[in-house]
Design an enzyme around this catalytic site. Structure first.
Site, short mmCIF file in Angstrom:
data_model
loop_
_atom_site.label_atom_id
_atom_site.label_comp_id
_atom_site.label_asym_id
_atom_site.label_seq_id
_atom_site.Cartn_x
_atom_site.Cartn_y
_atom_site.Cartn_z
N SER A 230 1.27 -0.79 0.34
CA SER A 230 -0.13 -0.16 0.22
C SER A 230 0.75 1.58 -0.01
CB SER A 230 -1.03 -0.19 1.17
OG SER A 230 -2.06 0.87 1.44
N LYS B 181 -0.81 -4.31 -3.26
CA LYS B 181 -2.25 -4.07 -3.09
C LYS B 181 -1.84 -2.36 -3.48
CE LYS B 181 -4.82 -2.38 0.18
NZ LYS B 181 -6.12 -1.14 0.06
N ASP C 265 10.04 5.97 -10.14
CA ASP C 265 9.53 5.66 -11.44
C ASP C 265 10.49 7.83 -11.40
OD1 ASP C 265 8.48 4.28 -11.48
OD2 ASP C 265 5.82 5.38 -11.45
#
Length: 453
Positions: free
Chosen positions: A297, A322, A308
């Site tokens: 999460s 998740k 990224d």
């Protein structure tokens, strides 16, 4: 999980037709690429009321209509996904207790993986952690109750209880030939979310165990108190997640432009993009992020976003996966739905849900082999030798250097104990292959970073 008020609030069940309409409002028909037509919806509602009437008339035992509808709702929500659920009066009350105060529990986060109740992560310092529960353990039984077909919420209810009471978990663990039985004593769960240590003089190690409301504040404080830091390790191993705003805020400390994470759902109001800000962002200090299968999460959002943005190298094992958003929608005053309404997407547009974050460098957990050449003396050996020779010359002189007066404590000994809490030693590094690799990578980044200046 976001508590949210919705217009669709049911205050009573007037007739079976009303019940059918309520179900139709929340349920999805069989998975198709297009929305159900008005005719298909009507046929589905009629089918439900027909079956309900047959059960009421023909079932061998007397049944309560409200109880039947509640069971139908629970089955409906469970079949949507593993995080959506219908909360009856007791379940909704339990949720209120969980979010407002302390409760007795084990200190583990669980999820459904391939249909099995799986430990996402034990939280540091909790009863489960101390008892040896590990991320990836599959829970077969809670005491004498099998978990097959059990929802996450039902399993959490069983594991929660009065402090100082015992519970036995029967679990399957990778590489163990037979199931393990672990006895755990429940306790009040109080979690420290941020642990800070140093590795040498240049590396700041920050272990975030869960994303509570103090994470960003804790990391800011650690960075402020260590101004000479040349590299940072963020450790999210076995971090089950938590508050989204803290995950976004943490990434925002290290990037100054771009969307950190976005969520997309069917309803327009669930389509939200969380952006970074330029103010006080540290975009220069080299970073490594540590993750494993227990990272889920919010911790996946931070690791994936920094990856990224090319702001950090991610090291360890693939994360849990998740990446969905749940909200609580009250139904009257005593019941509610917990419903998945959106998915998270990282800056590159990729999803976390069921995919997880794959590290840039995969390192499995374990110890590093440490071999020393017996032919070479180390500086630390010379230092110890020198200290022992000094002690032989004048024991009293040595004592005077470590004591202030007759009533004082051993200041050096106290300092040594504190150091153990705030400094990671070389021996400790070799017992953690993932951390050792992270440190080596970070040191290389520090050297490279110096070359750019």
């Amino acid at each position: 999980m976001i508590k949210k008020s919705k217009k669709i609030i049911v205050t009573g069940l007037v007739s079976t037709l009303t019940v059918a309409y309520l179900l139709g409002s929340f349920a999805q028909a069989k998975s198709t690429s297009v929305e159900s037509t008005a005719k298909e919806k009507l046929e589905a509602y009629i089918k439900f009321t027909q079956i309900l009437n047959v059960i009421e008339k023909e079932y061998v035992d007397e049944v309560n209509t409200t109880a039947l509808v509640d069971k139908a709702l629970k089955g409906l929500m469970t079949n949507l996904d593993s995080h959506s659920t219908f909360m009856d009066t007791k379940a909704y009350k339990d949720l209120t207790v969980q979010t407002k105060g302390e409760f007795g529990g084990l200190g583990i986060s669980v999820g459904m993986k391939d249909g099995a109740l799986t430990v996402i992560a034990p939280l540091d310092g909790t009863p489960a952690f101390k008892a040896g529960v590990k991320a990836g353990d599959i829970i077969l039984k809670i005491d004498d109750k099998a978990t097959i077909g059990m929802t996450i919420d039902d399993s959490v209810k069983l594991m929660r209880g009065k402090p100082k009471t015992d519970i036995v978990l029967t679990m399957i663990r990778k590489k163990e030939p037979k199931p393990l039985k672990i006895k755990i004593t429940r306790d009040i769960i109080k979690i420290q979310s941020v642990y800070v240590k140093t590795i040498g003089e240049k590396v700041l190690y920050i272990h975030v165990t869960s994303f509570d409301q103090k994470v960003v504040e804790g990391v800011k404080k650690a960075m402020k108190e260590n101004p000479k830091t040349e590299g940072i390790i963020l450790d999210f191993r076995n971090n089950p997640g938590g508050l989204l705003d803290q995950a976004v805020g943490l990434v925002d400390l290290f990037v100054e432009e771009g969307v950190i994470v976005s969520q997309k759902g069917k309803a327009k109001e669930e389509n939200i993009a969380y952006k970074s800000h330029k103010k006080n962002s540290d975009t220069k200090t080299p970073m490594v992020v540590l993750v494993n299968g227990g990272s889920a999460s919010a911790s996946e959002i931070v690791a994936g976003a920094l990856q990224d943005f090319n702001r950090s190298i991610v090291v360890g094992e693939k994360t849990f996966g998740k990446g969905s958003v749940q909200i609580v929608m009250p139904i009257g005053d005593k019941e509610a739905l917990k419903l998945t309404v959106a998915r998270y997407y990282l800056p590159s547009g990729r999803t976390i849900q069921a995919e997880g974050v794959t590290p840039d460098i995969i390192i499995h957990s374990g110890e590093c082999e440490q071999k020393e050449d017996p032919l070479f003396l180390k500086e630390r050996d010379l230092k110890k030798h020198l200290e022992s020779e000094l002690e032989k010359i004048d024991v009293n002189a040595t004592i005077k250097t470590i004591r202030v007066d007759d009533n004082s404590t051993d200041s050096n000994a106290t300092k040594g104990e504190d150091d153990n809490k705030t400094i990671i030693t070389e021996d400790q590094l070799y017992k953690d292959a993932q951390l050792k690799s992270a440190v080596d990578i970070l040191r290389a980044l520090i050297i490279t970073n110096k070359g750019k200046k």
